[in-house]
Design a protein around this motif. Structure first.
Motif, PDB file in Angstrom:
ATOM      1  N   GLU A 147     -28.264  -6.825 -41.550  1.00 57.23           N
ATOM      2  CA  GLU A 147     -28.075  -6.492 -40.139  1.00 57.23           C
ATOM      3  C   GLU A 147     -28.942  -5.301 -39.755  1.00 57.23           C
ATOM      4  O   GLU A 147     -29.583  -5.299 -38.695  1.00 57.23           O
ATOM      5  N   ARG A 148     -28.984  -4.304 -40.603  1.00 58.09           N
ATOM      6  CA  ARG A 148     -29.804  -3.116 -40.321  1.00 58.09           C
ATOM      7  C   ARG A 148     -31.284  -3.466 -40.269  1.00 58.09           C
ATOM      8  O   ARG A 148     -32.009  -2.956 -39.406  1.00 58.09           O
ATOM      9  N   PHE A 156     -29.603  -4.835 -35.904  1.00 55.82           N
ATOM     10  CA  PHE A 156     -28.249  -4.989 -35.375  1.00 55.82           C
ATOM     11  C   PHE A 156     -27.360  -3.860 -35.883  1.00 55.82           C
ATOM     12  O   PHE A 156     -27.591  -3.320 -36.960  1.00 55.82           O
ATOM     13  N   PRO A 157     -26.295  -3.554 -35.155  1.00 59.49           N
ATOM     14  CA  PRO A 157     -25.344  -2.557 -35.654  1.00 59.49           C
ATOM     15  C   PRO A 157     -24.546  -3.113 -36.839  1.00 59.49           C
ATOM     16  O   PRO A 157     -24.406  -4.331 -36.984  1.00 59.49           O
ATOM     17  N   ASP A 158     -24.015  -2.230 -37.664  1.00 59.94           N
ATOM     18  CA  ASP A 158     -23.210  -2.647 -38.814  1.00 59.94           C
ATOM     19  C   ASP A 158     -22.029  -3.495 -38.332  1.00 59.94           C
ATOM     20  O   ASP A 158     -21.370  -3.173 -37.354  1.00 59.94           O
ATOM     21  N   TRP A 203     -22.136  -6.515 -37.092  1.00 60.14           N
ATOM     22  CA  TRP A 203     -22.486  -7.369 -35.952  1.00 60.14           C
ATOM     23  C   TRP A 203     -22.129  -8.840 -36.207  1.00 60.14           C
ATOM     24  O   TRP A 203     -21.694  -9.548 -35.313  1.00 60.14           O
ATOM     25  N   GLU A 235     -12.505  -3.665 -31.978  1.00 61.93           N
ATOM     26  CA  GLU A 235     -13.202  -3.087 -30.824  1.00 61.93           C
ATOM     27  C   GLU A 235     -12.734  -3.706 -29.511  1.00 61.93           C
ATOM     28  O   GLU A 235     -12.702  -3.054 -28.486  1.00 61.93           O
TER      29      GLU A 235
END
Length: 79
Positions: free
Chosen positions: A16-17, A21-23, A25, A43
């Motif tokens: 992802e990184r 993308f954010p962790d 994702w 979230e």
């Protein structure tokens, strides 16, 4: 490679990184009915299924690396 050197697989978070993308994702899959809920997305509070690492790798492999596309487009339009 020497016998002491080992090759390891990247984790989904590392992939992802690399894709920008954010962790986490790709951690949650499609929306599920209440009876099929495995977890809740902390979230959003919505019910989502946690998907397997295999599916996460497939999803990330199909993604377009946005950082690369942005840089290519900037170079094209700068000329």
């Amino acid at each position: 490679l020497t016998p002491e050197m080992k090759i390891r697989r990247l984790t989904p978070v590392e992939c992802e990184r690399l894709q920008g993308f954010p962790d986490g994702w790709t951690k949650y899959g499609g929306h599920k009915k209440a009876a099929d809920v495995i977890t809740k997305n902390p979230e959003h509070g919505d019910a989502f299924e946690i998907i397997s690492d295999t599916q996460r790798y497939k999803t990330l492999g199909n993604a377009v690396t946005t950082n690369v596309i942005r840089d290519v487009m900037e170079r094209i339009f700068d000329k």
